[in-house]
Design an enzyme around this catalytic site. Structure first.
Site, PDB file in Angstrom:
ATOM      1  CD  GLN A 224      -2.769  -1.417   0.188  1.00 62.83           C
ATOM      2  OE1 GLN A 224      -3.772  -0.701   0.168  1.00 62.83           O
ATOM      3  NE2 GLN A 224      -2.528  -2.320  -0.762  1.00 62.83           N
ATOM      4  NE  ARG A 244       0.884   3.615   3.777  1.00 62.57           N
ATOM      5  CZ  ARG A 244       1.355   4.502   4.669  1.00 62.57           C
ATOM      6  NH1 ARG A 244       1.101   4.374   5.954  1.00 62.57           N
ATOM      7  NH2 ARG A 244       2.100   5.504   4.262  1.00 62.57           N
ATOM      8  CB  ALA A 265     -11.334   0.206   3.494  1.00 66.72           C
ATOM      9  CG  HIS A 266      -7.292   0.176   0.331  1.00 65.46           C
ATOM     10  ND1 HIS A 266      -6.423  -0.776  -0.143  1.00 65.46           N
ATOM     11  CD2 HIS A 266      -8.521  -0.212  -0.105  1.00 65.46           C
ATOM     12  CE1 HIS A 266      -7.085  -1.673  -0.840  1.00 65.46           C
ATOM     13  NE2 HIS A 266      -8.351  -1.349  -0.831  1.00 65.46           N
ATOM     14  CG  ASN A 267      -7.368   3.511  -2.496  1.00 70.15           C
ATOM     15  OD1 ASN A 267      -6.290   4.056  -2.280  1.00 70.15           O
ATOM     16  ND2 ASN A 267      -7.454   2.278  -2.977  1.00 70.15           N
TER      17      ASN A 267
END
Length: 363
Positions: A224, A244, A265-267
């Site tokens: 990530q 991240r 969560a990511h993004n």
């Protein structure tokens, strides 16, 4: 119960109100002259406030408590004040304000500052600070904190005991990190943030690719490479986690309020001034608009787009985009268990009933 000021520090009501942040507020007192104004030592609910405390009425369901409260003064709306005047009710000094809940919030902020001083600036001897880290003036770094290479702590920030600030991370001016907050490398927190104990920002997002070279059904890790960026005036609750990004950053906009035990969560992108209650899960790459509210224990699937000004009721499962502002609910109402079982059995038969109904319509 809330801490009371020492008797010698009690303030006349008008002096107290003059000392708060009154931005956006317009209020006046119902007392005829300053001699009638009580001295205030604290703030409490209508049911618990004593005769040296101020209280407030913002929810009509508690209006009957006005007759029994011992509070020295009560914040009310103009309509409530007028109704009491017409009824000939007396006994309390009224602070009349269109926004009693906001005025209560400003008073609570004042009492917090008065009763819980921040303490002196400085770095505790047990803290570990990399020589390349930058710590601005008036920063307080608590016991056993770790600040890694290239990190920067802005002016007036406070780090509670045991916080970890990863390499290259930044904490903005006047931010408060309570004990044991962890910022992984490359996490950027804006000014005046409040982050509660146990929060973790910047852990790896849940990214894996099927990799048969590792074995049947095996997964290969996807590093990530993105970061986490948190805006100004954000509050993040205890044990909330913000991962991240995989490539792009995970972004939390200005003024966002996150309750305890939320998973981001990511993004994910959360728009400015959105408020999210406890135990919500937001899957990867979902974008939430500005000024949204999301009730507790709701679940949002990944790669969704939620419009501005959306209100999602608690416990709702959101599995598709929401393109229009408004309130959305996807909760099956609770009932006595035996009734719930009967209703669940009917729901399981809906497809069959639909087919039979169509057959009858064709006859």
């Amino acid at each position: 119960m809330p801490v009371l000021l020492d008797p010698e520090n009690a303030l006349a009501l008008d002096v107290l109100l003059a000392g708060i942040d009154a931005q956006g507020l317009d209020w006046h007192l119902s007392a005829p002259d300053a001699a009638d104004l009580p001295r205030i030592r604290g703030i409490g609910t209508l049911s618990s406030a004593g005769n040296e405390e101020i209280s407030f009425l913002s929810n009509p369901r508690y209006q009957n408590q006005l007759a029994t409260t011992r509070a020295a003064a009560v914040i009310v709306t103009p309509d409530v004040a007028q109704a009491r005047q017409e009824q000939g009710a007396s006994g309390h000094v009224l602070v009349v304000c269109k926004h009693p809940y906001l005025l209560y919030a400003r008073l609570a902020q004042w009492f917090e500052r008065a009763s819980r001083p921040a303490g002196p600036a400085g770095v505790h001897p047990s803290a570990v600070v990399d020589p390349s880290a930058e710590i601005d003036a008036d920063v307080r770094v608590g016991a056993q904190c770790v600040i890694e290479a290239g990190a920067r702590i802005g002016r007036g920030a406070r780090l509670g005991p045991g916080c970890v600030i990863g390499a290259g991370s930044t904490v903005g001016a006047d931010s408060l990190l309570h004990p044991r907050v962890t910022l992984y490398a490359g996490v950027h927190v804006g000014e005046r943030a409040i982050i509660h104990s146990g929060a973790v920002l910047g852990a790896d997002g849940f990214g894996f690719a099927p990799d048969p070279t590792l074995g049947r059904g095996a997964w290969g890790k996807i590093p990530q490479l993105g970061e986490v960026r948190v805006g100004n005036d954000v509050e993040i609750g205890a044990n909330t986690t913000i991962d991240r990004g995989a490539l792009d950053d995970t972004i939390v906009g200005d003024g966002v309020k996150l309750d305890n035990q939320i998973m981001v969560a990511h993004n994910v992108r959360i728009g400015a001034h959105t408020a999210i209650a406890a135990c919500v899960g937001i899957a990867g790459s979902t974008t939430i608009g500005e000024r949204c509210t999301i009730g507790g224990a709701s679940m949002l699937s990944g790669h969704l787009a939620i419009a501005d000004d959306v209100n999602i009721s608690g416990g709702t499962a959101v599995t598709s985009n929401i393109a229009k502002a408004g309130r959305y609910t996807g909760v099956y109402p609770y009932a006595e268990h035996s009734e719930w079982q009967r209703n669940a059995a009917v729901i399981q038969q809906l497809a069959l009933l639909r087919r039979r109904l169509r057959a009858l319509e064709r006859e």
